[in-house]
Motif scaffolding. Structure first.
Motif, short mmCIF file in Angstrom:
data_model
loop_
_atom_site.label_atom_id
_atom_site.label_comp_id
_atom_site.label_asym_id
_atom_site.label_seq_id
_atom_site.Cartn_x
_atom_site.Cartn_y
_atom_site.Cartn_z
N GLY A 125 40.84 45.85 35.50
CA GLY A 125 41.35 45.35 34.18
C GLY A 125 40.77 44.12 33.76
O GLY A 125 41.24 43.92 32.57
N ALA A 126 39.73 43.85 34.18
CA ALA A 126 38.87 42.52 33.29
C ALA A 126 38.30 42.96 32.07
O ALA A 126 38.13 42.14 31.39
CB ALA A 126 37.94 41.92 34.48
N GLN A 127 38.13 44.37 32.14
CA GLN A 127 37.34 44.83 30.94
C GLN A 127 38.35 45.94 30.45
O GLN A 127 38.07 46.23 29.07
CB GLN A 127 36.27 45.62 31.53
N ARG A 312 42.71 40.74 30.94
CA ARG A 312 41.47 40.74 30.45
C ARG A 312 40.93 39.36 30.37
O ARG A 312 39.86 38.94 29.92
CB ARG A 312 41.19 41.50 29.04
N GLY A 313 41.92 38.14 30.19
CA GLY A 313 41.42 36.98 30.02
C GLY A 313 41.31 36.49 31.48
O GLY A 313 41.33 35.18 31.60
N ASP A 318 41.32 34.23 39.45
CA ASP A 318 42.21 35.31 39.35
C ASP A 318 42.00 36.75 40.06
O ASP A 318 42.76 37.26 40.72
CB ASP A 318 42.51 35.75 38.00
N ILE A 319 40.61 36.95 40.03
CA ILE A 319 40.18 38.23 40.69
C ILE A 319 40.08 38.14 42.27
O ILE A 319 40.70 39.07 42.96
CB ILE A 319 39.07 38.74 40.22
#
Ligand code: ACO
Length: 334
Positions: A125-127, A312-313, A318-319
């Motif tokens: 979900g980062a991208q 995405r922010g 966080d990851i």
């Protein structure tokens, strides 16, 4: 030790494998390096091998050589996963040709790895947008037995020990199901109680929120929450669940006492269930931004294996945190 530290420490004892389908995304790669270095999880990175190698050199990452790297275009199990996908989706008209194409999509590939037992969980979900992360998960990994609804919880880490569990509040649904029925809302309550136990390690006291407390307002939206409360109590007789109640009646002892004096939950709720996604998503973002409360999540719940979606922010930490949470969910799986 703070809750996130406890979650990470517990993850280190589990030896779970987490797949990161956005392996060429820089924050994801930096997080993977940290996760492997700290021993939080074993990592599978999906992405072009040359690109991952170039980024690893650019950032001088020391631990990526311990990750398993899977190139979505040329991986060894392409055929096997395509057959599995056809098997799972044949009643939806999935052909082998379509399946062979979909297994080169990292988000589909990751969920097929989980379904095959090659990974214990996924973080993405980062991208990619939430819907694109969730769709293959819902189609392939599906829900836990007895649960038909996936929802998304947040851990609100407040500095106000008088609220929730020493300042910790778990709330849902903030991420997935726009307009749940009473039955679906009951499932969300039960899943969130389970998340509170598995991740926050607290004994849940669940408040079913509304704009009414114990019949103070009459409306069909209130009726839905009343029905959901009854159903949730039937589904989980060993969990403390009560409603309908307003947020102040749920959280503030004096208000709980006056508006719902006989409730086992009012005034001391540590799990809050919102009546719809609009309420949940808007509420967590307001307290996060205006009150500066740390909101960790969404932790997706109700899925047969843990798959979590990043904003995405998101930051590298966080990851790392979400991977540690995913490991804890995998470890708590019955
Ligand atoms: N629980 C379980 N299964 C579900 C759920 C759910 N909540 N929603 C859909 N499904 C299943 C469907 O039954 C279907 O299964 P099938 O194909 O085997 O029959 C499959 O998932 C696909 O469902 P569709 O409805 O066709 O897929 P769609 O893409 O329309 O919707 C989605 C699913 C992506 C979850 C959608 O509801 C959505 O976008 N929700 C909002 C997500 C979002 O944007 N949240 C806010 C941002 S997150 C944040 O701010 C933290």
């Amino acid at each position: 030790m703070g809750l996130l530290e406890q979650i990470k420490e517990n993850a280190k004892k589990q030896s779970k494998t987490i797949v990161l389908p956005e392996g060429t995304e820089e924050r994801t790669l930096l997080a993977a390096d940290q996760i492997i270095g700290e021993g939080i999880a074993k990592i599978i990175l999906i992405g072009n091998t040359d690109e991952i190698k170039a980024l690893t050199e650019k950032h001088q990452l020391k631990n990526i050589d311990k990750a398993t790297i899977i190139d979505p275009q040329s991986h060894a199990k392409k055929e096997e996963y395509a057959d599995l996908l056809v098997e799972l989706r044949k009643n939806k008209g999935m052909t082998k040709e379509q399946a062979l194409k979909l297994v080169t999509n990292p988000l589909y590939l990751a969920t097929l790895m989980i379904k095959s037992g090659d990974a214990d969980g996924e973080v993405a979900g980062a991208q990619n947008a939430t819907g694109d992360v969730l769709r293959p998960a819902l189609q392939i990994v599906k829900t836990l037995p007895g649960i038909s609804v996936v929802s998304g919880a947040f851990l609100l880490l407040t500095d106000k020990p008088e609220y929730g569990e020493n300042g910790l509040i778990v709330c849902a649904d903030c991420a997935v199901l726009p307009d749940p029925t009473a039955e679906e809302l009951a499932q969300i309550a039960v899943s969130t109680a389970e998340t509170a136990r598995a991740i926050a390690k607290i004994e849940p006291r669940v408040a079913m929120l509304s704009f009414s407390t114990k019949g103070s307002a009459k409306n069909e939206l209130v009726d839905k929450v009343v029905k959901a409360t009854e159903l949730a109590k039937q589904m989980a007789p060993n969990v403390m669940i009560d409603g309908e109640m307003q947020a102040d009646a749920a959280l503030v002892p004096s208000v709980g006492n006056s508006k719902a004096p006989n409730s086992p939950v009012a005034g001391k709720a540590n799990v809050l269930i919102f009546p719809s996604l609009e309420v949940g998503n808007i509420s967590y973002k307001l307290v996060q931004r205006i009150a500066g409360i740390e909101a960790v999540g969404p932790v997706l719940q109700g899925m047969a294996a843990p798959i979590n979606d990043l904003s995405r922010g998101c930051s590298v930490s966080d990851i790392v945190n979400l991977v540690a949470i995913t490991v804890n969910q995998a470890a708590a799986k019955k």
